[in-house]
Design a protein around this motif. Structure first.
Motif, PDB file in Angstrom:
ATOM      1  N   ARG A   1       0.900  -1.387   0.032  1.00 53.06           N
ATOM      2  CA  ARG A   1      -0.114   0.098   0.022  1.00 53.06           C
ATOM      3  C   ARG A   1       1.028   1.375  -0.021  1.00 53.06           C
ATOM      4  N   ALA A   2       1.006   1.905  -1.127  1.00 52.59           N
ATOM      5  CA  ALA A   2       1.649   3.138  -1.297  1.00 52.59           C
ATOM      6  C   ALA A   2       0.741   4.294  -2.061  1.00 52.59           C
ATOM      7  N   ASN A   3       0.141   4.930  -1.339  1.00 55.62           N
ATOM      8  CA  ASN A   3      -0.641   6.072  -2.070  1.00 55.62           C
ATOM      9  C   ASN A   3       0.064   7.052  -2.827  1.00 55.62           C
ATOM     10  N   ASP A   4       1.280   7.324  -2.117  1.00 58.40           N
ATOM     11  CA  ASP A   4       2.264   8.387  -2.614  1.00 58.40           C
ATOM     12  C   ASP A   4       3.001   7.866  -3.667  1.00 58.40           C
ATOM     13  N   GLY A   5       3.077   6.360  -3.771  1.00 55.17           N
ATOM     14  CA  GLY A   5       3.944   5.838  -5.005  1.00 55.17           C
ATOM     15  C   GLY A   5       5.284   5.452  -4.533  1.00 55.17           C
ATOM     16  N   ASN A   6       5.672   5.493  -3.362  1.00 55.09           N
ATOM     17  CA  ASN A   6       6.992   5.368  -2.677  1.00 55.09           C
ATOM     18  C   ASN A   6       7.086   3.832  -2.077  1.00 55.09           C
TER      19      ASN A   6
ATOM     20  N   THR B   1      14.970   3.181  -1.804  1.00 54.16           N
ATOM     21  CA  THR B   1      13.196   3.699  -1.904  1.00 54.16           C
ATOM     22  C   THR B   1      12.992   3.988  -3.277  1.00 54.16           C
TER      23      THR B   1
ATOM     24  N   GLU C   1      10.488   5.790  -5.591  1.00 49.29           N
ATOM     25  CA  GLU C   1       9.364   6.921  -5.903  1.00 49.29           C
ATOM     26  C   GLU C   1       8.481   6.767  -7.036  1.00 49.29           C
ATOM     27  N   GLY C   2       7.168   7.394  -6.781  1.00 49.55           N
ATOM     28  CA  GLY C   2       6.593   7.886  -7.799  1.00 49.55           C
ATOM     29  C   GLY C   2       6.044   6.401  -8.748  1.00 49.55           C
TER      30      GLY C   2
ATOM     31  N   ASN D   1       3.578   3.839 -10.067  1.00 48.46           N
ATOM     32  CA  ASN D   1       2.220   3.877 -10.547  1.00 48.46           C
ATOM     33  C   ASN D   1       1.493   2.400  -9.826  1.00 48.46           C
ATOM     34  N   ARG D   2       0.094   2.421  -9.962  1.00 51.84           N
ATOM     35  CA  ARG D   2      -0.364   1.111  -9.343  1.00 51.84           C
ATOM     36  C   ARG D   2       0.012  -0.092 -10.655  1.00 51.84           C
TER      37      ARG D   2
ATOM     38  N   ARG E   1      -2.667   1.560  -4.738  1.00 55.53           N
ATOM     39  CA  ARG E   1      -3.025   2.945  -4.461  1.00 55.53           C
ATOM     40  C   ARG E   1      -4.177   3.325  -4.569  1.00 55.53           C
TER      41      ARG E   1
END
Length: 218
Positions: A99-104, A141, A143-144, A146-147, A176
């Protein structure tokens, strides 16, 4: 004295044996008891012929040349091939939904023995088969993202880029939160026509007071 001469003569005979395979070899003893070997015994000395067998030839070991050509590594530095017995991705798990709503998304690996950063060893991360980062840390990490589904692998290399160990390739899914369409409409900026935003109506002006009339002379 006799024993010393024999022990000295035997190695000499072994060295001369390949060159004397095609010639007769004789052994004789001089007046002082020393044993000699040669292809021409001295005249007047009792000699006997020696059966010289072909020396044993060493069978080359498979890959011996490759072993001899390996560079000598400094003491304490692990061998290049298989230097790390274990390289495994500890996070995320294989098949895990992250689960990563910020895409990280943060990944971690376990290495045994510990990463030798002083020797220039580093971790290279491959996301969907392409290099996505490297360094001396055991975590990274991304970053960014997408689903969707991604593959991830970690490789340990030395300063020249030679691989010292690699993890299995895992797959994880980025989850996300989806925004309802109604909220998307509310969050979108208001669209205006090409002429720009409409202007606010002007406030009505107050009526002017009548000007006083000055009476003229009679």
């Amino acid at each position: 004295m006799f024993r010393i001469a024999v022990w000295l003569a035997l190695p000499l005979a072994a060295l001369l044996a390949p060159a004397l395979l095609s010639a007769d070899v004789y052994r004789w003893t001089d007046d002082q008891g020393n044993v000699h070997f040669g292809d021409r015994p001295p005249e007047g000395s009792r000699s006997e012929s020696v059966d010289v067998r072909e020396p044993m030839r060493g069978v080359p070991l498979e890959g011996a040349r490759e072993i001899l050509e390996r560079p000598v590594r400094p003491r304490g530095q692990p061998e290049a091939e298989g230097a790390y017995q274990r390289v495994a991705i500890a996070r995320p798990g294989d098949g895990e939904g992250v689960r990563a709503n910020d895409g990280n998304v943060t990944a971690e690996i376990e290495i045994e023995p510990a990463l030798d950063a002083d020797a220039g060893h580093r971790v290279v991360w491959l996301l969907d088969g392409e290099a996505a980062g490297e360094g001396s840390s055991t975590s990274a990490t991304f970053e960014g993202l997408n689903r969707g589904a991604y593959t991830l692998q970690a490789r340990v290399v030395d300063e020249s880029g030679q691989e010292l160990g690699a993890s299995d390739t895992i797959e994880f899914n980025v989850l996300r939160m989806a925004i309802p369409r109604s909220q998307q409409q509310q969050q979108r900026p208001q669209q205006f026509p090409s002429g720009g935003a409409p202007q606010a109506p002007q406030a009505p002006q107050a009526p002017r007071a009548p000007r006083p009339v000055t009476p003229g002379p009679n």
